[in-house]
Design an enzyme around this catalytic site. Structure first.
Site, PDB file in Angstrom:
ATOM      1  N   GLU A 112      33.740  13.467  -2.559  1.00  0.00           N
ATOM      2  CA  GLU A 112      33.863  13.759  -1.134  1.00  0.00           C
ATOM      3  C   GLU A 112      33.041  15.028  -0.867  1.00  0.00           C
ATOM      4  O   GLU A 112      33.434  16.129  -1.259  1.00  0.00           O
ATOM      5  CB  GLU A 112      35.347  13.972  -0.781  1.00  0.00           C
ATOM      6  CG  GLU A 112      35.608  14.596   0.568  1.00  0.00           C
ATOM      7  CD  GLU A 112      34.914  13.903   1.748  1.00  0.00           C
ATOM      8  OE1 GLU A 112      34.816  12.663   1.765  1.00  0.00           O
ATOM      9  OE2 GLU A 112      34.439  14.620   2.644  1.00  0.00           O
ATOM     10  N   CYS A 119      28.042   0.576  -2.794  1.00  0.00           N
ATOM     11  CA  CYS A 119      29.054   1.476  -2.228  1.00  0.00           C
ATOM     12  C   CYS A 119      30.380   1.283  -2.919  1.00  0.00           C
ATOM     13  O   CYS A 119      30.869   0.166  -3.036  1.00  0.00           O
ATOM     14  CB  CYS A 119      29.322   1.125  -0.769  1.00  0.00           C
ATOM     15  SG  CYS A 119      28.141   1.741   0.348  1.00  0.00           S
TER      16      CYS A 119
END
Ligand code: SAH
Length: 366
Positions: free
Chosen positions: A166, A347
């Site tokens: 993140e 992804c």
């Protein structure tokens, strides 16, 4: 002797300061720093002795070589096909970063990692399965672009922070890396071609927005992608535990404050379609309602199953129906192709679980 400094982790202004401190006459860091920076990113070498700017000052050239380290991490593996090419770098502590080169029709895009592993625990994502091992440094993020430059023989034109991790949980390193990647005297990747993709880390989005306001030339057109993935808190919380801390209404408020400078700029909304979970047409309409008032473009990503996943990719028909419902509700959107899934390079498929098993003590420390 002090540890050498990874030169790839220094934005140009920081390099000026570092070189200034090595000088006998202060205030000279800019001239030599710029020369080093240019040669480093243009030629991929750190060799001050060969630069005309250092000819009159061999002592400084020596100090530079002692003080800074420039080594690209070795390739630890690569796999892929024509749609996506994943490469792993072996970092100094033995952990690995993962990056993906994605050839688009007109340009090459590079997907970089910002952490090894991730803390966010999204249920559908492969990286989450390995837990969080550590943050990457700015230099390790920039290294991924430098290795891609070697592979492609030119810099990637586009960078997306959609690899492992993140990015807004590793804010300072990511911001420094963006400064370095976009520096016109370096790799010169325009900041409008750099996308930070976030799970919806609200404090991080606010800090980034502030930076864009304060430094419009540097960050004004940085692109933001937000992984929304569901139109209501209940559905979202079931697949993204972070929704408890950062619920949809707060996220919406934060996005309303995101600066969009140019008429063409939009916020990208990532939406992974999971069969039977978030792919109904009424959910598409609810998503359009949620996004009303934001200048946004939805990227629909048909799910790439992680290993042992409880979720599945919806059929083409369901995907098309969701897309259609969004369009009819007036919401700009597109369906993203599933590049790289054959090589576990798509992804949400980055991550190495054997690594997490080899590093249990680090996971506990995190
Ligand atoms: N932490 C950041 C960046 C990494 S994930 C973020 O959450 O945005 C990058 C994108 O891949 C996110 O939009 C995420 O929702 C999506 N994604 C994760 N796992 C996926 C999977 N298995 N299939 C398709 N997309 C996935």
């Amino acid at each position: 002797m002090p540890e050498s400094v990874d030169i790839l982790g220094l934005p140009r202004e920081a390099l000026h300061r570092e070189i200034g401190a090595l000088h006998d006459r202060p205030g000279k860091g800019e001239y030599h720093g710029d020369a080093l920076f240019r040669a480093l990113y243009r030629d991929g070498v750190l060799d001050p002795g060969s630069l005309p700017e250092f000819a009159a000052n061999p002592g400084l050239a020596r100090k530079v070589v002692e003080r800074f380290r420039f080594e690209l991490p070795p390739l630890a593996g690569k796999q892929g096909d024509d749609t996506a090419y994943k490469f792993l770098l072996r970092l100094r502590d033995g952990l690995e970063s993962e990056s993906v080169i994605i050839p688009m029709r007109w340009y090459k895009s590079l997907c970089v990692s910002s952490q090894v592993g991730c803390k966010m625990a999204c249920r559908f994502c492969e990286t989450a399965q390995m837990g969080f091992l550590r943050h990457l440094t700015a230099g390790e993020i920039v290294s991924q672009a430098m290795v891609a430059r070697q592979i492609l023989r030119e810099p990637a034109e586009n960078i997306v922070f959609m690899g492992m991790g993140e990015p807004l949980d590793n804010f300072d390193a990511v911001v420094d890396a963006i400064r370095i990647l976009s520096d016109r005297r370096g790799l010169a990747i325009p900041v409008k071609n750099i996308t930070v993709s976030t799970v919806g880390h609200i404090p991080g989005i606010m800090r980034l927005a502030e930076l864009a306001e304060k430094d419009p030339t540097g960050f004004g057109r940085l692109r933001l992608a937000v992984s929304v993935n569901a139109p209501d808190d209940e559905t979202r919380a079931a697949i993204m535990p972070v929704n408890a801390a950062w619920p949809l209404s707060d996220l919406q408020q934060a996005l309303l404050h995101w600066p969009l400078r140019h008429k063409d700029d939009v916020i990208f909304i990532e939406y992974v379609l999971l069969d039977g979970v978030n792919d109904r047409p009424d959910q598409a309409r609810a998503l359009a309602e949620y996004l009303r008032g934001l200048r946004a473009c939805v990227n629909l990503i048909p799910y790439n199953p992680r290993r042992d996943s409880p979720y599945a990719r919806p059929s083409r028909e369901k995907t098309a129906a969701f897309f259609q419902a969004l369009m009819e509700a007036g919401q700009a959107c597109r369906i993203r192709g599933t590049k790289g899934d054959a090589a576990m390079a798509a992804c949400g498929q980055l991550g190495n679980r054997s690594l997490s098993r080899r590093q249990p003590e680090m996971m506990k420390a995190a």
